[in-house]
Design an enzyme around this catalytic site. Structure first.
Site, short mmCIF file in Angstrom:
data_model
loop_
_atom_site.label_atom_id
_atom_site.label_comp_id
_atom_site.label_asym_id
_atom_site.label_seq_id
_atom_site.Cartn_x
_atom_site.Cartn_y
_atom_site.Cartn_z
CG ASN A 108 10.05 34.77 -2.63
OD1 ASN A 108 8.99 34.36 -3.12
ND2 ASN A 108 10.13 35.26 -1.43
CD GLN B 42 13.85 35.67 -6.20
OE1 GLN B 42 14.92 35.22 -6.61
NE2 GLN B 42 13.79 36.60 -5.26
CB SER C 80 12.89 42.73 -9.68
OG SER C 80 13.68 43.50 -8.80
N GLY C 81 15.34 44.21 -11.55
CA GLY C 81 16.76 44.25 -11.91
C GLY C 81 17.70 43.72 -10.84
CG HIS C 82 17.04 44.20 -6.43
ND1 HIS C 82 17.19 43.60 -5.22
CD2 HIS C 82 15.72 44.38 -6.59
CE1 HIS C 82 15.99 43.41 -4.66
NE2 HIS C 82 15.08 43.88 -5.49
N GLY D 59 10.34 45.69 -9.05
CA GLY D 59 9.49 44.55 -9.35
C GLY D 59 8.12 44.69 -8.69
CB THR E 93 11.93 62.06 -15.65
OG1 THR E 93 11.13 63.21 -15.97
CG2 THR E 93 13.27 62.15 -16.38
CB CYS F 199 10.48 42.24 2.20
SG CYS F 199 9.91 40.95 1.14
C1 LIG Z 1 9.05 36.79 -6.22
C2 LIG Z 1 9.28 38.24 -5.93
N1 LIG Z 1 8.36 39.14 -6.31
C3 LIG Z 1 8.52 40.46 -6.08
C4 LIG Z 1 9.64 40.94 -5.44
C5 LIG Z 1 9.80 42.42 -5.23
O1 LIG Z 1 10.75 42.95 -6.14
P1 LIG Z 1 11.41 44.38 -5.83
O2 LIG Z 1 12.33 44.19 -4.67
O3 LIG Z 1 12.13 44.76 -7.09
O4 LIG Z 1 10.31 45.32 -5.55
C6 LIG Z 1 10.61 40.04 -5.00
C7 LIG Z 1 11.79 40.51 -4.23
O5 LIG Z 1 12.17 39.92 -3.24
C8 LIG Z 1 10.43 38.66 -5.25
O6 LIG Z 1 11.33 37.75 -4.84
#
Ligand SMILES: Cc1ncc(COP(=O)(O)O)c(C=O)c1O
Length: 393
Positions: free
Chosen positions: A149, A177, A197-199, A69, A235, A324
């Protein structure tokens, strides 16, 4: 462990894993290869593109896979900055994720003026200030997150987008989110660019996507072999892309089925138990505008850093903000933007559920939270919040 930190990341759905496995073993071919086996892999990627497109109401040709993401956000913002001509203003909000804020900071070093619009005490964008900022002369682009988030608060994205459109300002949304958790449809909210973002919704970590409205110019960050129609060379991370597609399909069927009502019910159950049994608990943010899975709660006279340590000991994982920023020594910029004192910001927990959270886990977690809050309040003497050790988002 009771995992209540799904805004940080989620477990890969078993069906997602199953869909991915062949591409980590016998289906190892390069999708750019000309022979049949390579073409089949390419076809599987195109199917994943369709699945992701469907989840956000896009055409498959408007979806480009990325490495995460953060990359989607970076790629869109730097592209917009590169193509802005004389326009040097960027409009965003005070509550963005660092994957937007740090890019803006970097762009400000390159001479851009960053206009960060505030939010109200419910965590929602100040639309009057947004309109004023977007309508200034020389705006290069505007970017606003769809859902926050930390608090889970869904922003007035349709209104913010409409304001940008009427001012002819390109509009990006970090929908990381929101996608998979709430209805996101680019036909209803006609954003120009959107990040995924996939996770965050049961695909693996390290895969994302960007939506780029068809016909818009794009200046790629990664150049090379011309994969992803030249928008993102390299790739393809085939297995993860297949996983992202499958996760998109699963989440779409959940949204179509009950709009995550089951998750919201569990979140509300947890809040009710805590509010009934503990004094001095408040929900942060406008409750009617939240993603179904997120609770953000302030526990008076209870330092969040201490709470998290106790909860970890009891086997409950949650956070005080985004993963993070864990351990950073300042109060959450999101809660400060909502007008909260340092004390309140430092005594708030983010509890985020997923489709895998059970009622039993919620009930157990509630007991652990109550025990931890009572213990900390006894130790801290009921009035002293203690030193500032902060987690943010
Ligand atoms: C609002 C938001 N933007 C961006 C990100 C970053 O995504 P990624 O972990 O896939 O780099 C996050 C992840 O915590 C998020 O919550």
């Amino acid at each position: 462990m009771i995992y209540l930190d799904s805004n940080a990341t989620t477990q890969v759905h078993p069906e997602v894993l199953e869909a991915m496995l062949p591409y980590l073993s016998d289906q190892c071919y390069n999708p750019s290869s000309g022979y049949r086996a390579g073409k089949q892999v390419k076809q599987a990627i195109e199917q994943a593109r369709e699945q992701v497109a469907r989840l956000v109401g896009a055409d498959a040709r408007e979806i480009y896979f990325t490495g995460c993401g953060t990359e989607a956000n970076n790629a869109v913002l730097y592209s917009l900055a590169d193509m802005c001509g004389e326009n040097r203003r960027i409009v965003t909000s005070e509550i963005e994720h660092s994957a937007i804020l740090r890019v803006c900071e970097h762009l400000s070093e390159r001479g851009f003026i960053i206009d960060k619009v505030g939010v109200d005490s419910g965590g929602r964008l100040d639309l009057v200030a947004w309109e004023k900022a977007v309508k200034e002369d020389g705006v290069a682009f505007a970017t606003l997150m769809w859902a926050n988030n930390e608090t889970g608060i869904i922003q007035p994205i349709a209104e913010a987008c409409e304001i940008a459109r009427s001012a002819k300002v390109p509009f990006h949304t970090d929908a990381i989110q929101a996608v998979g958790k709430t209805a996101v449809d680019v036909r209803e909210v006609p954003v120009d660019f959107l990040s995924i973002s996939g996770h965050k919704f049961h695909a693996p970590k390290g895969v994302g996507a960007m939506y780029v409205r068809s016909g818009l110019r794009f200046n790629p960050m990664l150049r090379g072999g011309g994969q992803e129609s030249g928008f993102r060379s390299g790739t393809e991370n085939v297995a993860s892309i297949i996983g992202l597609g499958k996760a998109a399909e699963i989440m779409q069927s959940k949204l179509d089925h009950d709009d995550h009502a089951g998750v919201a019910k569990l979140r509300d159950r947890l809040e009710k138990i805590l509010l009934d049994r503990l004094k001095g608990v408040e929900i942060n943010g406008a409750v009617e505008h939240r993603a179904a899975n997120t609770a953000h709660l302030a526990f008076e006279h209870c330092e969040a850093s201490g709470l998290l340590i106790l909860l970890d000991e009891y086997g409950v994982a949650c956070s005080a903000g985004s993963a993070c920023m864990t351990g950073k020594q300042q109060p959450s910029h999101v809660q400060k933007a909502m007008g909260f004192s340092n004390e309140r910001a430092n005594s708030s927990l983010r509890i985020s559920l997923s489709i895998f959270t059970s009622e039993e886990e919620i009930d157990q977690a509630a007991e652990h939270i109550i025990k931890a809050v009572e213990k900390l309040r006894r130790v801290q003497g009921g009035g002293n919040v203690g030193p500032v050790v902060i987690y943010t988002g």
